[in-house]
Design a protein around this motif. Structure first.
Motif, PDB file in Angstrom:
ATOM      1  N   TYR A  15       2.304  -6.523  14.259  1.00  0.00           N
ATOM      2  CA  TYR A  15       1.423  -5.660  13.058  1.00  0.00           C
ATOM      3  C   TYR A  15       1.440  -4.230  13.074  1.00  0.00           C
ATOM      4  N   ILE A  16       1.948  -4.009  12.178  1.00  0.00           N
ATOM      5  CA  ILE A  16       2.153  -2.136  11.830  1.00  0.00           C
ATOM      6  C   ILE A  16       1.200  -1.488  11.285  1.00  0.00           C
ATOM      7  N   CYS A  17       0.959  -0.467  12.099  1.00  0.00           N
ATOM      8  CA  CYS A  17      -0.394   0.337  12.047  1.00  0.00           C
ATOM      9  C   CYS A  17       0.914   1.510  11.595  1.00  0.00           C
ATOM     10  N   HIS A  18      -0.127   2.347  10.490  1.00  0.00           N
ATOM     11  CA  HIS A  18       0.653   4.166  10.553  1.00  0.00           C
ATOM     12  C   HIS A  18       1.280   4.877  11.916  1.00  0.00           C
ATOM     13  N   GLY A  19       0.106   5.223  12.412  1.00  0.00           N
ATOM     14  CA  GLY A  19       0.048   6.146  14.113  1.00  0.00           C
ATOM     15  C   GLY A  19      -0.851   7.303  13.646  1.00  0.00           C
ATOM     16  N   GLY A  44      -7.699   7.394  17.062  1.00  0.00           N
ATOM     17  CA  GLY A  44      -7.244   7.365  15.841  1.00  0.00           C
ATOM     18  C   GLY A  44      -5.844   5.915  15.976  1.00  0.00           C
ATOM     19  N   CYS A  45      -5.057   5.757  17.249  1.00  0.00           N
ATOM     20  CA  CYS A  45      -4.147   5.498  17.921  1.00  0.00           C
ATOM     21  C   CYS A  45      -5.250   4.006  18.472  1.00  0.00           C
ATOM     22  N   ARG A  46      -6.145   4.522  19.012  1.00  0.00           N
ATOM     23  CA  ARG A  46      -7.174   3.903  19.305  1.00  0.00           C
ATOM     24  C   ARG A  46      -8.010   2.888  19.459  1.00  0.00           C
ATOM     25  N   GLU A  47      -8.406   3.268  17.628  1.00  0.00           N
ATOM     26  CA  GLU A  47      -8.937   2.634  17.140  1.00  0.00           C
ATOM     27  C   GLU A  47      -7.734   1.672  16.103  1.00  0.00           C
ATOM     28  N   ALA A  48      -7.065   2.208  15.958  1.00  0.00           N
ATOM     29  CA  ALA A  48      -5.723   1.212  15.285  1.00  0.00           C
ATOM     30  C   ALA A  48      -5.526  -0.529  16.996  1.00  0.00           C
ATOM     31  N   ALA A  63       2.075  -5.042  18.218  1.00  0.00           N
ATOM     32  CA  ALA A  63       1.288  -3.398  17.386  1.00  0.00           C
ATOM     33  C   ALA A  63       2.593  -3.153  17.418  1.00  0.00           C
ATOM     34  N   ALA A  64       2.326  -2.113  16.713  1.00  0.00           N
ATOM     35  CA  ALA A  64       3.881  -1.034  16.399  1.00  0.00           C
ATOM     36  C   ALA A  64       3.250   0.439  16.146  1.00  0.00           C
ATOM     37  N   PHE A  65       3.451   1.226  16.010  1.00  0.00           N
ATOM     38  CA  PHE A  65       3.513   2.680  14.773  1.00  0.00           C
ATOM     39  C   PHE A  65       4.169   2.935  13.626  1.00  0.00           C
ATOM     40  N   LEU A  66       4.226   3.281  12.510  1.00  0.00           N
ATOM     41  CA  LEU A  66       5.278   4.103  11.984  1.00  0.00           C
ATOM     42  C   LEU A  66       4.974   4.727  12.258  1.00  0.00           C
ATOM     43  N   GLU A  67       4.808   5.453  12.872  1.00  0.00           N
ATOM     44  CA  GLU A  67       5.274   6.961  13.050  1.00  0.00           C
ATOM     45  C   GLU A  67       4.303   7.857  13.901  1.00  0.00           C
ATOM     46  N   LEU A  68       4.113   8.877  14.527  1.00  0.00           N
ATOM     47  CA  LEU A  68       3.790   9.692  15.375  1.00  0.00           C
ATOM     48  C   LEU A  68       2.893   8.807  16.741  1.00  0.00           C
ATOM     49  N   ALA A  69       2.676   7.669  17.037  1.00  0.00           N
ATOM     50  CA  ALA A  69       2.479   6.800  17.810  1.00  0.00           C
ATOM     51  C   ALA A  69       4.064   5.891  18.581  1.00  0.00           C
ATOM     52  N   ALA A  89       5.155   4.462   0.066  1.00  0.00           N
ATOM     53  CA  ALA A  89       6.635   4.534  -0.047  1.00  0.00           C
ATOM     54  C   ALA A  89       6.330   3.901   1.470  1.00  0.00           C
ATOM     55  N   HIS A  90       5.342   4.055   2.143  1.00  0.00           N
ATOM     56  CA  HIS A  90       5.196   3.673   3.874  1.00  0.00           C
ATOM     57  C   HIS A  90       5.584   1.829   3.502  1.00  0.00           C
ATOM     58  N   ALA A  91       4.719   1.534   2.727  1.00  0.00           N
ATOM     59  CA  ALA A  91       4.790  -0.066   2.650  1.00  0.00           C
ATOM     60  C   ALA A  91       6.247  -0.526   2.037  1.00  0.00           C
ATOM     61  N   LYS A  92       6.781   0.358   1.118  1.00  0.00           N
ATOM     62  CA  LYS A  92       8.068  -0.198  -0.473  1.00  0.00           C
ATOM     63  C   LYS A  92       9.433   0.557   0.798  1.00  0.00           C
ATOM     64  N   GLN A  93       9.059   2.098   1.492  1.00  0.00           N
ATOM     65  CA  GLN A  93      10.604   1.815   1.877  1.00  0.00           C
ATOM     66  C   GLN A  93      10.358   2.249   3.378  1.00  0.00           C
ATOM     67  N   ASP A  94       9.710   2.970   4.501  1.00  0.00           N
ATOM     68  CA  ASP A  94      10.299   3.387   5.280  1.00  0.00           C
ATOM     69  C   ASP A  94      10.161   2.658   6.292  1.00  0.00           C
ATOM     70  N   ILE A  95       8.515   1.223   6.279  1.00  0.00           N
ATOM     71  CA  ILE A  95       9.010  -0.210   6.607  1.00  0.00           C
ATOM     72  C   ILE A  95       9.971  -0.866   6.942  1.00  0.00           C
ATOM     73  N   PRO A  96      10.689  -0.983   5.415  1.00  0.00           N
ATOM     74  CA  PRO A  96      11.234  -1.933   5.105  1.00  0.00           C
ATOM     75  C   PRO A  96      12.910  -1.524   5.416  1.00  0.00           C
ATOM     76  N   ASN A  97      12.746  -0.087   5.816  1.00  0.00           N
ATOM     77  CA  ASN A  97      14.045  -0.202   6.004  1.00  0.00           C
ATOM     78  C   ASN A  97      14.032   0.009   7.822  1.00  0.00           C
ATOM     79  N   VAL A  98      13.496  -0.227   8.634  1.00  0.00           N
ATOM     80  CA  VAL A  98      13.334   0.180   9.557  1.00  0.00           C
ATOM     81  C   VAL A  98      13.486  -2.008   9.783  1.00  0.00           C
ATOM     82  N   LEU A  99      12.882  -2.290   9.294  1.00  0.00           N
ATOM     83  CA  LEU A  99      13.288  -4.052   9.563  1.00  0.00           C
ATOM     84  C   LEU A  99      14.131  -5.123   9.669  1.00  0.00           C
TER      85      LEU A  99
END
Length: 247
Positions: free
Chosen positions: A6-10, A16-20, A38-44, A74-84
């Motif tokens: 599960y990839i949350c924004h962060g 906000g992170c606790r809610e996620a 669970a994981a965070f894309l950024e900031l956490a 962009a997060h869904a189309k580029q940032d996350i796929p690039n890490v994966l």
């Protein structure tokens, strides 16, 4: 062995992170797949890389990565796929399937209507709504947002639903709010289209506080939050991805 990532924004705001993470935990309880992280894309933390490795360490050979995002930008189309992509190169024996953000869903319109109802302010025949998005330069995300606003207008008592954005798109939130106060509606419902509390929600609250008028009500609803409807949508997506893997 199968796993869900599960990839949350962060967020810089810890709440906000606790809610996620609380949301992910509620999803885990409805999914029978043995490995769930669970994981965070950024900031956490944990990062996507860290959570992916945890899945592999537990024996995962098939990972379903689900972006917990509202719109397809962009997060869904580029940032996350690039890490994966990097992680698959590191672990080529792992089969990866990738989910989608929530997008346009009737169950999300239901949440928006619920947030309006929760203000305990009756929507009159002289009311409009201002739907406030995070913002994106991605045209698909902007089109999805406009469709959500249109569906909200069709299903509500609002005479109109305008849109505005907190970043990366126009009109800005300040412009949208100022314009709404000139349209002579007696009620303006400001609806933050945000998943979690954080810096952006604080910005919305502060701007609404600055505006007050004896002839016009500015009514701020709560942000979407990690509603049970979103759990249903996410769990349904996990099941669909899993079914495609086992065929």
């Amino acid at each position: 062995m199968d796993a869900v990532l599960y990839i949350c924004h962060g967020s810089r705001v810890k709440e906000g992170c606790r809610e996620a993470l609380s949301f992910v935990q509620r999803c885990k309880e409805k999914v029978s797949i043995p490995i769930q992280e669970a994981a965070f894309l950024e900031l956490a933390e944990p990062t996507i890389e860290e959570a992916f490795e945890r899945c592999v360490e537990q024996g995962a050979t098939r990972i379903m990565a689900i972006p917990i995002l509202l719109l397809t930008a962009a997060h869904a189309k580029q940032d996350i796929p690039n890490v994966l992509k990097k992680m698959i190169m590191r672990y080529p024996h792992v089969e990866l399937s990738y989910g989608q953000p929530f997008g346009v869903q009737e169950k999300i319109i239901d949440i928006l209507l619920e947030k309006v109802k929760d203000t305990n302010q009756e929507v009159t025949d002289q009311a409009m709504a201002l739907l406030v998005g995070r913002g994106s330069s991605d045209q698909e995300a902007l089109m999805q947002f406009q469709e959500i606003a249109q569906q909200l207008e069709e299903r509500s008592k609002f005479q109109r639903v305008n849109t505005c954005f907190l970043a990366a798109a126009t009109p800005t939130f300040k412009e949208g709010l100022l314009n709404a106060t000139t349209l002579h509606y007696r009620q303006v419902f400001v609806i933050p289209y945000l998943l979690f509390t954080g810096v952006l929600m604080s910005e919305v609250i502060e701007e609404v506080k600055k505006l007050s008028s004896s002839s016009q009500q500015i009514i701020l609803t709560n942000y979407l939050g990690y509603h049970s409807n979103l759990i249903d949508l996410l769990v349904e997506q996990v099941h669909q991805l899993h079914s495609s893997l086992v065929k």
